[in-house]
Structure formats: C-alpha cells, structure tokens
Design a protein around this motif. Structure first.
Motif, PDB file in Angstrom:
ATOM      1  N   PHE A   1      14.502 -10.033 -11.068  1.00  0.00           N
ATOM      2  CA  PHE A   1      13.990  -8.670 -10.949  1.00  0.00           C
ATOM      3  C   PHE A   1      15.169  -7.713 -11.107  1.00  0.00           C
ATOM      4  CE2 PHE A   1      11.364  -5.416  -8.805  1.00  0.00           C
ATOM      5  CZ  PHE A   1      10.229  -5.626  -9.541  1.00  0.00           C
ATOM      6  N   PRO A   2      15.491  -7.326 -12.343  1.00  0.00           N
ATOM      7  CA  PRO A   2      16.732  -6.577 -12.569  1.00  0.00           C
ATOM      8  C   PRO A   2      16.669  -5.105 -12.150  1.00  0.00           C
ATOM      9  CG  PRO A   2      15.567  -6.864 -14.625  1.00  0.00           C
ATOM     10  CD  PRO A   2      14.806  -7.614 -13.578  1.00  0.00           C
ATOM     11  N   TYR A   3      15.470  -4.590 -11.794  1.00  0.00           N
ATOM     12  CA  TYR A   3      15.360  -3.180 -11.450  1.00  0.00           C
ATOM     13  C   TYR A   3      15.170  -3.011  -9.943  1.00  0.00           C
ATOM     14  CZ  TYR A   3      14.524  -2.985 -16.431  1.00  0.00           C
ATOM     15  OH  TYR A   3      14.640  -3.136 -17.775  1.00  0.00           O
ATOM     16  N   PRO A   4      15.683  -1.936  -9.396  1.00  0.00           N
ATOM     17  CA  PRO A   4      15.495  -1.724  -7.953  1.00  0.00           C
ATOM     18  C   PRO A   4      14.036  -1.413  -7.638  1.00  0.00           C
ATOM     19  CG  PRO A   4      16.757   0.082  -8.938  1.00  0.00           C
ATOM     20  CD  PRO A   4      16.545  -0.935 -10.004  1.00  0.00           C
ATOM     21  N   PRO A   5      13.583  -1.736  -6.429  1.00  0.00           N
ATOM     22  CA  PRO A   5      12.170  -1.535  -6.069  1.00  0.00           C
ATOM     23  C   PRO A   5      11.700  -0.087  -6.180  1.00  0.00           C
ATOM     24  CG  PRO A   5      13.243  -2.941  -4.455  1.00  0.00           C
ATOM     25  CD  PRO A   5      14.313  -2.447  -5.372  1.00  0.00           C
ATOM     26  N   TRP A   6      12.536   0.879  -5.873  1.00  0.00           N
ATOM     27  CA  TRP A   6      12.119   2.281  -5.968  1.00  0.00           C
ATOM     28  C   TRP A   6      11.817   2.670  -7.405  1.00  0.00           C
ATOM     29  CZ3 TRP A   6      14.678   5.693  -9.013  1.00  0.00           C
ATOM     30  CH2 TRP A   6      15.986   5.367  -9.397  1.00  0.00           C
ATOM     31  N   MET A   7      12.556   2.085  -8.335  1.00  0.00           N
ATOM     32  CA  MET A   7      12.322   2.404  -9.746  1.00  0.00           C
ATOM     33  C   MET A   7      10.991   1.814 -10.213  1.00  0.00           C
ATOM     34  SD  MET A   7      14.812   1.699 -13.008  1.00  0.00           S
ATOM     35  CE  MET A   7      16.187   2.570 -12.299  1.00  0.00           C
ATOM     36  N   VAL A   8      10.693   0.603  -9.753  1.00  0.00           N
ATOM     37  CA  VAL A   8       9.427  -0.045 -10.113  1.00  0.00           C
ATOM     38  C   VAL A   8       8.260   0.725  -9.502  1.00  0.00           C
ATOM     39  CG1 VAL A   8       8.069  -2.148  -9.865  1.00  0.00           C
ATOM     40  CG2 VAL A   8      10.510  -2.290 -10.385  1.00  0.00           C
ATOM     41  N   ALA A   9       8.387   1.144  -8.229  1.00  0.00           N
ATOM     42  CA  ALA A   9       7.319   1.909  -7.576  1.00  0.00           C
ATOM     43  C   ALA A   9       7.088   3.240  -8.288  1.00  0.00           C
ATOM     44  CB  ALA A   9       7.670   2.141  -6.108  1.00  0.00           C
ATOM     45  N   THR A  10       8.154   3.900  -8.707  1.00  0.00           N
ATOM     46  CA  THR A  10       8.014   5.160  -9.441  1.00  0.00           C
ATOM     47  C   THR A  10       7.318   4.936 -10.773  1.00  0.00           C
ATOM     48  OG1 THR A  10      10.043   5.965  -8.406  1.00  0.00           O
ATOM     49  CG2 THR A  10       9.281   7.132 -10.374  1.00  0.00           C
ATOM     50  N   ALA A  11       7.673   3.868 -11.475  1.00  0.00           N
ATOM     51  CA  ALA A  11       7.038   3.579 -12.765  1.00  0.00           C
ATOM     52  C   ALA A  11       5.549   3.289 -12.597  1.00  0.00           C
ATOM     53  CB  ALA A  11       7.740   2.401 -13.433  1.00  0.00           C
ATOM     54  N   ILE A  12       5.197   2.552 -11.536  1.00  0.00           N
ATOM     55  CA  ILE A  12       3.777   2.258 -11.282  1.00  0.00           C
ATOM     56  C   ILE A  12       3.018   3.533 -10.953  1.00  0.00           C
ATOM     57  CG2 ILE A  12       2.203   1.123  -9.664  1.00  0.00           C
ATOM     58  CD1 ILE A  12       4.212  -1.198  -9.556  1.00  0.00           C
TER      59      ILE A  12
ATOM     60  N   THR B   1      -0.036   5.045 -13.137  1.00  0.00           N
ATOM     61  CA  THR B   1      -1.353   5.286 -12.521  1.00  0.00           C
ATOM     62  C   THR B   1      -1.792   6.721 -12.739  1.00  0.00           C
ATOM     63  OG1 THR B   1      -0.859   3.620 -10.856  1.00  0.00           O
ATOM     64  CG2 THR B   1      -2.638   5.134 -10.365  1.00  0.00           C
ATOM     65  N   LEU B   2      -0.867   7.659 -12.588  1.00  0.00           N
ATOM     66  CA  LEU B   2      -1.188   9.074 -12.803  1.00  0.00           C
ATOM     67  C   LEU B   2      -1.593   9.332 -14.251  1.00  0.00           C
ATOM     68  CD1 LEU B   2      -1.260  11.940 -11.613  1.00  0.00           C
ATOM     69  CD2 LEU B   2       1.127  12.163 -12.289  1.00  0.00           C
ATOM     70  N   LEU B   3      -0.868   8.747 -15.178  1.00  0.00           N
ATOM     71  CA  LEU B   3      -1.215   8.921 -16.594  1.00  0.00           C
ATOM     72  C   LEU B   3      -2.582   8.317 -16.907  1.00  0.00           C
ATOM     73  CD1 LEU B   3       2.176   8.248 -18.397  1.00  0.00           C
ATOM     74  CD2 LEU B   3       0.955  10.408 -18.226  1.00  0.00           C
TER      75      LEU B   3
END
Length: 196
Positions: free
Chosen positions: A48-59, A63-65
């Motif tokens: 999992f090369p990305y930090p959790p906050w970055m993944v949560a922001t992307a999700i 979802t908003l889009l």
C-alpha cells in the motif's frame, strides 16, 4: 581398533605420526556466517504505497463526483420528461373557471351536467378513485358514505348540490343563468376546501 590397541600398549607413538591434512573450506553458503546466509532475495515490497489520508480523500472525491453525475442525469431525465401532471384540485379549478366564464352561454341543463361531472371527477380522482361519472347521485353518495374524509353535514350538503343538478338535468325545471352561477360557485367553494 588395532591402532587404538597399539597406542594403549605404547607400541605406537602418535606424536611423531604425520598429520593428515584437513580439507580446505570451499567458498559458498556453508562458508558464510549464519547471519549472512539468511537474507531476503528482494527488498520488502510496500503493498500500500499511499498514505491512508490520501486514499480516504480520493474515495471521498470519487464518491462526490459520482453523486454529482447521478444528480445531473436524474435532473436531465426529469427535465426531458416535462413538468409533473397537475393535481386533481388544479384540474377541477381550471375546468370550473372555464365554466364560470360561460355561465350565460350554456343552457342550464348542459351546465348542470358539466358542473356535476367536474365535481364528481374531482372527488373521485382526489380521494376515492371511483368511476364518478357513471354513478347516479345516490350511488355516488353511498360510495363516499363510509369514509371519514367527509362529515355527515358535508355529505348532506353535497347531496343537496347533486340533487339540484339532478333536478335541472332530469326534471327539466326552469333554470336560469343565476342557477348556473350558484352551481359553479358552490362547486368552486367545495374544490377550494369549502362546502358546496
């Protein structure tokens, strides 16, 4: 065993015996120390090369889009399908206003039939889903008698209204445009929430 016996008896002196050469260590895994022998073939792989906050922001952004796309599609479909159909009250008021504008033009017999049909249709479409225009006045009043939407007084007043319409329609009493006005005003008051 025989050599051991000779050594025990003192017949053989091992100190003067030529030493047997020990084989030289061969280079390879056996020659390396234990800590160097066990190692990873490749460096550890970060699954999992990305930090959790970055993944949560992307999700959250995805979802908003997706929600915006669904909202635009639903809005577009509603816009294409046109405005919602008018309510039973709006339809009845429109029909009665048309009749009110033609009070003096329509013969009282035809006028009473038209006003009665508009009011019956309004009551059945708005509340009961009855075949309103195919029922006689007593049948119509009996059909709405079991409901709590009308009090006994309301049903009595509606009965008088329909009775007057029936007198004009079937008894052919001499009616005038004043009777037409009275009928349409009572029907309008009933549709608007008053009583006929």
């Amino acid at each position: 065993m025989i050599a051991g016996l000779f050594v025990t008896l003192g017949l053989v002196d091992l100190s003067t015996a030529p030493a047997t050469p020990t084989p030289a260590p061969t280079p390879g895994p056996a020659a390396t120390p234990l800590s160097q022998a066990i190692h990873d073939i490749a460096p550890p792989l970060d699954v999992f090369p990305y930090p959790p906050w970055m993944v949560a922001t992307a999700i959250a952004v995805a979802t908003l889009l997706l929600a915006l796309i669904v909202w635009f599609v639903v809005s577009w479909i509603r816009h294409r399908s046109g405005p919602p159909p008018p309510s039973a009250t709006a339809v009845a008021l429109g029909e009665l206003e048309k009749l009110r504008g033609r009070v003096g033009e329509i013969e009282p017999y035809e006028f009473s039939v038209a006003v009665s049909n508009v009011l019956r249709t309004f009551i059945s479409n708005a509340r009961f889903r009855l075949p309103a225009t195919r029922l006689t006045s007593p049948e119509f009043l009996a059909a709405i008698a079991g409901t709590e939407l009308f009090s006994e007084e309301d049903r009595s007043l509606l009965g008088h209204f329909l009775g007057k319409c029936d007198m004009i329609k079937f008894a052919r009493v001499d009616a005038t445009s004043a009777d037409n006005t009275e009928l349409v005003e009572k029907a309008l008051a009933f549709v608007q929430g008053g009583q006929p």
